[in-house]
Design a protein around this motif. Structure first.
Motif, PDB file in Angstrom:
ATOM      1  N   GLN A 129       0.926   3.711  -2.965  1.00 19.10           N
ATOM      2  CA  GLN A 129       0.633   5.267  -2.962  1.00 19.10           C
ATOM      3  C   GLN A 129       1.548   6.644  -3.164  1.00 19.10           C
ATOM      4  O   GLN A 129       1.187   7.151  -3.391  1.00 19.10           O
TER       5      GLN A 129
ATOM      6  N   TYR B 148       0.944  -1.153   0.078  1.00 20.03           N
ATOM      7  CA  TYR B 148       0.201  -0.159   0.130  1.00 20.03           C
ATOM      8  C   TYR B 148       0.925   1.040  -0.394  1.00 20.03           C
ATOM      9  O   TYR B 148       0.626   2.376  -0.849  1.00 20.03           O
ATOM     10  N   GLU B 149       1.606   1.267   0.811  1.00 15.26           N
ATOM     11  CA  GLU B 149       2.877   2.946   0.679  1.00 15.26           C
ATOM     12  C   GLU B 149       3.895   2.445  -1.132  1.00 15.26           C
ATOM     13  O   GLU B 149       3.670   3.285  -1.377  1.00 15.26           O
TER      14      GLU B 149
ATOM     15  N   GLN C 278       0.998   8.543  -5.372  1.00 13.12           N
ATOM     16  CA  GLN C 278       1.104  10.151  -5.965  1.00 13.12           C
ATOM     17  C   GLN C 278       2.510  10.845  -6.579  1.00 13.12           C
ATOM     18  O   GLN C 278       2.267  12.182  -6.994  1.00 13.12           O
TER      19      GLN C 278
END
Length: 186
Positions: free
Chosen positions: A90, A86-87, A94
């Motif tokens: 993300q 998920y990081e 971004q």
């Protein structure tokens, strides 16, 4: 099992039953009766294999706890993997959002520049149209002035010719005009 039996024998030797007065091995001695009942209870427990059952239950419980700990460890690793995923997602989102914003800024700048160019062209077209209208109005005014001058000149020459010309001169001019037209047509 020997360890348990040895423990019982040691426990019997340390009892206060030996401190009682009188014959110890009689049914009248409550200490002896309690000792017999206790030994009988221990024998029944051993006969029904309660210590091994309890050890099995404790081992099963220990195995269950180990399995739960292992499952929790696996779940924790899965959660860490999922968190890292998920990081990473993300971070990618971004970066994509930053690229979209940069592209939008470039498009907005290009659109602003195009709007400025279009406005400049529009102003130039309007100025050219206004100059054409001014030239057209000027030409119309000059034509009108010339037409007025011609009209005034015709009126003035009519008056002058009318006052100075006689009937014979008029007939002579008419005949000359007819002959010129006749010569040009044939």
């Amino acid at each position: 099992m020997r360890l348990t039996l040895t423990s019982v024998l040691i426990a019997m030797g340390a009892t206060p039953a030996f401190a009682a007065e009188g014959a110890f091995f009689s049914l009248g001695n409550t200490d002896f009766v309690v000792l017999l009942a206790f030994l009988l209870f221990i024998a029944v427990l051993i006969y029904f294999k309660v210590p091994s059952l309890m050890a099995g239950m404790l081992d099963g419980r220990a195995d269950g706890i180990k399995n739960e700990i292992e499952e929790a460890r696996k779940l924790r690793e899965d959660a860490q993997t999922l968190l890292a995923s998920y990081e990473r997602k993300q971070k990618e989102v971004q970066e994509q959002a930053d690229r979209i914003v940069a592209a939008a800024k470039q498009e907005a700048a290009a659109a602003g520049e195009q709007a400025r160019l279009d406005l400049a062209r529009s102003v130039e077209r309007r100025l050219a149209a206004a100059e054409e209208q001014i030239d057209s109005a000027q030409a119309a005014a000059i034509k009108e002035v010339r037409d007025q001058a011609v009209m005034i000149a015709i009126a003035a020459s009519r008056d002058i010719i009318g006052k100075q010309m006689t009937a014979a001169d008029a007939n002579k001019l008419i005949d000359d005009g007819i002959s010129q037209v006749d010569a040009k047509l044939h």
